[in-house]
Scaffold this motif. Structure first.
Motif, PDB file in Angstrom:
ATOM      1  N   PRO A   1      72.769  20.424  31.996  1.00 20.35           N
ATOM      2  CA  PRO A   1      71.710  20.025  32.925  1.00 20.35           C
ATOM      3  C   PRO A   1      72.261  19.404  34.200  1.00 20.35           C
ATOM      4  CG  PRO A   1      71.940  18.362  31.230  1.00 20.35           C
ATOM      5  CD  PRO A   1      72.879  19.482  30.858  1.00 20.35           C
ATOM      6  N   ILE A   2      71.472  19.507  35.257  1.00 21.77           N
ATOM      7  CA  ILE A   2      71.769  18.783  36.498  1.00 21.77           C
ATOM      8  C   ILE A   2      71.245  17.364  36.396  1.00 21.77           C
ATOM      9  CG2 ILE A   2      71.396  18.753  38.999  1.00 21.77           C
ATOM     10  CD1 ILE A   2      70.895  21.781  38.822  1.00 21.77           C
ATOM     11  N   ALA A   3      70.113  17.181  35.720  1.00 18.60           N
ATOM     12  CA  ALA A   3      69.538  15.845  35.540  1.00 18.60           C
ATOM     13  C   ALA A   3      70.525  14.944  34.806  1.00 18.60           C
ATOM     14  CB  ALA A   3      68.239  15.930  34.747  1.00 18.60           C
ATOM     15  N   PRO A   4      70.685  13.697  35.244  1.00 21.75           N
ATOM     16  CA  PRO A   4      71.666  12.804  34.630  1.00 21.75           C
ATOM     17  C   PRO A   4      71.182  12.197  33.319  1.00 21.75           C
ATOM     18  CG  PRO A   4      70.552  11.673  36.425  1.00 21.75           C
ATOM     19  CD  PRO A   4      70.040  13.083  36.434  1.00 21.75           C
ATOM     20  N   TRP A   5      72.075  12.115  32.355  1.00 21.20           N
ATOM     21  CA  TRP A   5      71.786  11.444  31.087  1.00 21.20           C
ATOM     22  C   TRP A   5      71.768   9.928  31.287  1.00 21.20           C
ATOM     23  CZ3 TRP A   5      70.909  13.829  26.338  1.00 21.20           C
ATOM     24  CH2 TRP A   5      71.200  15.203  26.254  1.00 21.20           C
ATOM     25  N   ALA A   6      71.032   9.236  30.437  1.00 20.80           N
ATOM     26  CA  ALA A   6      71.108   7.775  30.400  1.00 20.80           C
ATOM     27  C   ALA A   6      72.521   7.378  29.993  1.00 20.80           C
ATOM     28  CB  ALA A   6      70.090   7.216  29.404  1.00 20.80           C
ATOM     29  N   PRO A   7      73.045   6.247  30.503  1.00 21.73           N
ATOM     30  CA  PRO A   7      74.447   5.876  30.263  1.00 21.73           C
ATOM     31  C   PRO A   7      74.865   5.883  28.801  1.00 21.73           C
ATOM     32  CG  PRO A   7      73.469   4.436  31.919  1.00 21.73           C
ATOM     33  CD  PRO A   7      72.360   5.276  31.379  1.00 21.73           C
ATOM     34  N   ASP A   8      74.011   5.424  27.904  1.00 24.72           N
ATOM     35  CA  ASP A   8      74.399   5.305  26.493  1.00 24.72           C
ATOM     36  C   ASP A   8      73.897   6.458  25.627  1.00 24.72           C
ATOM     37  OD1 ASP A   8      75.639   2.884  27.085  1.00 24.72           O
ATOM     38  OD2 ASP A   8      73.795   1.742  26.715  1.00 24.72           O
ATOM     39  N   ALA A   9      73.333   7.480  26.240  1.00 15.48           N
ATOM     40  CA  ALA A   9      72.771   8.590  25.461  1.00 15.48           C
ATOM     41  C   ALA A   9      73.882   9.513  24.971  1.00 15.48           C
ATOM     42  CB  ALA A   9      71.772   9.375  26.300  1.00 15.48           C
ATOM     43  N   ALA A  10      73.805   9.894  23.708  1.00 15.88           N
ATOM     44  CA  ALA A  10      74.770  10.849  23.152  1.00 15.88           C
ATOM     45  C   ALA A  10      74.348  12.251  23.575  1.00 15.88           C
ATOM     46  CB  ALA A  10      74.784  10.742  21.625  1.00 15.88           C
ATOM     47  N   HIS A  11      75.220  12.932  24.297  1.00 14.50           N
ATOM     48  CA  HIS A  11      74.820  14.230  24.832  1.00 14.50           C
ATOM     49  C   HIS A  11      75.838  15.333  24.530  1.00 14.50           C
ATOM     50  CE1 HIS A  11      76.943  11.972  28.049  1.00 14.50           C
ATOM     51  NE2 HIS A  11      77.543  13.132  28.276  1.00 14.50           N
ATOM     52  N   ASP A  12      76.577  15.170  23.447  1.00 19.17           N
ATOM     53  CA  ASP A  12      77.544  16.196  23.051  1.00 19.17           C
ATOM     54  C   ASP A  12      76.887  17.214  22.120  1.00 19.17           C
ATOM     55  OD1 ASP A  12      77.229  14.257  21.142  1.00 19.17           O
ATOM     56  OD2 ASP A  12      79.311  14.337  20.427  1.00 19.17           O
ATOM     57  N   VAL A  13      75.833  17.859  22.599  1.00 19.20           N
ATOM     58  CA  VAL A  13      75.119  18.877  21.824  1.00 19.20           C
ATOM     59  C   VAL A  13      75.104  20.162  22.637  1.00 19.20           C
ATOM     60  CG1 VAL A  13      73.667  17.223  20.588  1.00 19.20           C
ATOM     61  CG2 VAL A  13      72.886  18.150  22.777  1.00 19.20           C
ATOM     62  N   PRO A  14      75.027  21.330  21.981  1.00 18.41           N
ATOM     63  CA  PRO A  14      74.916  22.585  22.725  1.00 18.41           C
ATOM     64  C   PRO A  14      73.679  22.573  23.618  1.00 18.41           C
ATOM     65  CG  PRO A  14      75.404  22.997  20.412  1.00 18.41           C
ATOM     66  CD  PRO A  14      75.081  21.543  20.519  1.00 18.41           C
ATOM     67  N   PRO A  15      73.748  23.192  24.785  1.00 18.28           N
ATOM     68  CA  PRO A  15      72.601  23.159  25.705  1.00 18.28           C
ATOM     69  C   PRO A  15      71.298  23.669  25.092  1.00 18.28           C
ATOM     70  CG  PRO A  15      74.550  23.954  26.843  1.00 18.28           C
ATOM     71  CD  PRO A  15      74.928  23.838  25.394  1.00 18.28           C
ATOM     72  N   GLY A  16      71.369  24.722  24.283  1.00 16.08           N
ATOM     73  CA  GLY A  16      70.140  25.229  23.668  1.00 16.08           C
ATOM     74  C   GLY A  16      69.515  24.215  22.731  1.00 16.08           C
ATOM     75  N   GLN A  17      70.346  23.492  21.962  1.00 19.97           N
ATOM     76  CA  GLN A  17      69.842  22.461  21.066  1.00 19.97           C
ATOM     77  C   GLN A  17      69.269  21.299  21.857  1.00 19.97           C
ATOM     78  OE1 GLN A  17      69.652  22.663  17.632  1.00 19.97           O
ATOM     79  NE2 GLN A  17      68.381  20.835  17.931  1.00 19.97           N
ATOM     80  N   ARG A  18      69.858  20.996  23.016  1.00 20.52           N
ATOM     81  CA  ARG A  18      69.321  19.941  23.884  1.00 20.52           C
ATOM     82  C   ARG A  18      67.904  20.295  24.324  1.00 20.52           C
ATOM     83  NH1 ARG A  18      68.758  20.331  29.105  1.00 20.52           N
ATOM     84  NH2 ARG A  18      70.238  22.068  29.255  1.00 20.52           N
ATOM     85  N   VAL A  19      67.704  21.532  24.784  1.00 20.38           N
ATOM     86  CA  VAL A  19      66.376  21.953  25.223  1.00 20.38           C
ATOM     87  C   VAL A  19      65.379  21.893  24.072  1.00 20.38           C
ATOM     88  CG1 VAL A  19      65.029  23.872  26.162  1.00 20.38           C
ATOM     89  CG2 VAL A  19      67.305  23.390  27.077  1.00 20.38           C
ATOM     90  N   LEU A  20      65.794  22.350  22.911  1.00 20.58           N
ATOM     91  CA  LEU A  20      64.913  22.316  21.741  1.00 20.58           C
ATOM     92  C   LEU A  20      64.539  20.884  21.376  1.00 20.58           C
ATOM     93  CD1 LEU A  20      63.499  23.643  19.328  1.00 20.58           C
ATOM     94  CD2 LEU A  20      65.691  23.636  18.133  1.00 20.58           C
ATOM     95  N   SER A  21      65.508  19.986  21.365  1.00 23.08           N
ATOM     96  CA  SER A  21      65.239  18.582  21.010  1.00 23.08           C
ATOM     97  C   SER A  21      64.266  17.944  21.988  1.00 23.08           C
ATOM     98  CB  SER A  21      66.556  17.795  20.971  1.00 23.08           C
ATOM     99  OG  SER A  21      67.428  18.304  19.985  1.00 23.08           O
ATOM    100  N   GLY A  22      64.489  18.176  23.289  1.00 22.10           N
ATOM    101  CA  GLY A  22      63.581  17.619  24.282  1.00 22.10           C
ATOM    102  C   GLY A  22      62.184  18.186  24.174  1.00 22.10           C
TER     103      GLY A  22
END
Length: 412
Positions: free
Chosen positions: A266-287
């Motif tokens: 994503p271009i949008a920035p993650w929150a500083p403490d957010a765990a974001h080591d997930v595949p992009p497709g899984q990120r979209v699904l989770s959101g």
């Protein structure tokens, strides 16, 4: 018709098409320039925005990314409908981007600046309303007229209407042309494998009107030229046949259209403490499962040909809100309503104390003659000026040559 792009030269054609699409209007330019928005967010001016609680946000919260979504049980609700940029981040980014989108829609509709100011107030009022009382649900009973019209069309739309809109009137195959391009052999084979997966079969048979044991078969597939910000990414349409699995009607067959879309960082920035080591497709699904439950319930994520993708079946009720031309009255009512939709998506993720605290932050920094935070109005003014200037330069750079060529062809 000119030859269709082959799989090896798609990207250049897609990027050129995106540039021309963004030149259609300043509002269209804003929809396709998410990167420019977050460049401003990262600038000293953007750093003056308040920091909200870390929640899942849309990340690209413009008007076109909201609209009716079909629910697996049959009804439709208005939700965020495009979560490509979703992250755990600062909810104020969604508020500012929605206010910017509405401001540009007002300008495209030739509405006066005072209406833009009032619409900004209305976005905030609707957003804050979502934080009052108990945890909000998805359904909002009272719809402004432009939303009511879209919702009425959504609930009346049939499967035949969906196929007519997507494939062409009376067409029940994927015909190659401006909208659909040919696939490479390995792409077609990968889509066949995707349809054969049990996860895909369960996704397609999730609708209440379909038997859980139905068989799902691949019929056809094509590269899908769709969207604006997604042009240049890998996206395909897959037509499948559903064979009823019930003992009463095993010969019953129907068609379904599946959207397979590449997800990238994503271009949008993650929150500083957010765990974001997930595949992009899984990120979209989770959101999606958090922000738009009706949509998230109809999605899966997987890997294909070295790409992270998410998969969803299209339903007749899936439509987007268009605000290319709007009156002052309707613009204000839509601003309030969409602010409430986004506010509910954020508020559902917070407990009562967190909702009260964030609502208090949003209610601060008001002036006597403007009922919205002063920092939001400053952000909207700066971003409108930034995007108006960039839009004109974009037109000079990408659309002027095409316009002259069209004039020359007409004169000849």
């Amino acid at each position: 018709m000119p030859p269709l792009p082959s799989p090896v030269n798609r990207v250049a054609t897609l990027l050129g098409r995106r540039d021309l699409k963004m030149a259609r209007s300043a509002h269209a330019f804003v929809r396709g320039s998410t990167e420019r928005f977050y460049e401003w967010i990262a600038s000293p001016a953007g750093q003056g925005l308040p920091s909200g609680p870390a929640v899942w946000i849309c990340g690209d919260c413009h008007v076109g990314n909201l609209g009716p979504i079909g629910h697996p049980e049959g009804q439709a609700v208005v939700e965020l409908r495009d979560l490509d940029q979703t992250v755990i981040g600062n909810p104020i980014h969604d508020v500012v981007r929605l206010a910017l989108s509405l401001a540009m829609a007002a300008r495209s509709s030739d509405l006066p600046g005072v209406t833009t100011a009032r619409m900004t107030e209305d976005v905030v009022a609707g957003y804050e309303h979502a934080f009052a009382g108990a945890v909000p649900g998805e359904h909002i009973a009272v719809l402004p007229e432009p939303i009511r019209v879209v919702m009425k069309r959504a609930v009346r739309r049939t499967w035949g209407g969906l196929f007519d809109d997507r494939l062409g009137r009376g067409v029940r195959t994927i015909a190659l042309g401006r909208r659909f391009w040919p696939l490479a052999d390995e792409e077609r084979a990968a889509l066949r494998q995707l349809v054969a997966h049990e996860a895909t079969r369960r996704l397609v048979t999730k609708l209440a009107s379909r038997h859980d044991d139905s068989e799902v078969r691949f019929v056809d597939g094509a590269f899908w030229v769709k969207g604006c910000s997604s042009l240049g990414l890998w996206r395909t349409a897959v037509l499948v046949e559903i064979r009823d699995g019930s003992k009463k009607d095993r010969k019953k067959r129907s068609l379904s259209l599946i959207d397979v879309k590449q997800a990238i960082a994503p271009i949008a920035p993650w929150a500083p403490d957010a765990a974001h080591d997930v595949p992009p497709g899984q990120r979209v699904l989770s959101g999606a499962r958090v922000l738009a439950p009706a949509l998230g319930a109809r999605m899966i994520a997987t890997e294909m040909l070295g790409r992270s993708v998410f998969v969803r079946e299209l339903l007749p009720q899936d439509l987007k809100v268009e605000l290319d031309h709007v009156t002052a009255r309707d613009g204000r009512s839509v601003a309030y309503y969409l602010g409430m939709v986004v506010g509910r998506a954020h508020a559902r993720q917070l407990d009562a104390d967190a909702r009260r605290h964030w609502s208090g932050v949003m209610a601060s920094h008001r002036t006597k003659n403007f009922d919205a935070p002063s920092w939001l109005w400053r952000a909207v003014v700066e971003l409108v000026a930034l995007h108006e200037r960039a839009y004109l330069e974009h037109c000079r750079r990408y659309a002027l040559a095409a316009s002259r060529a069209a004039d020359a062809a007409t004169a000849a």
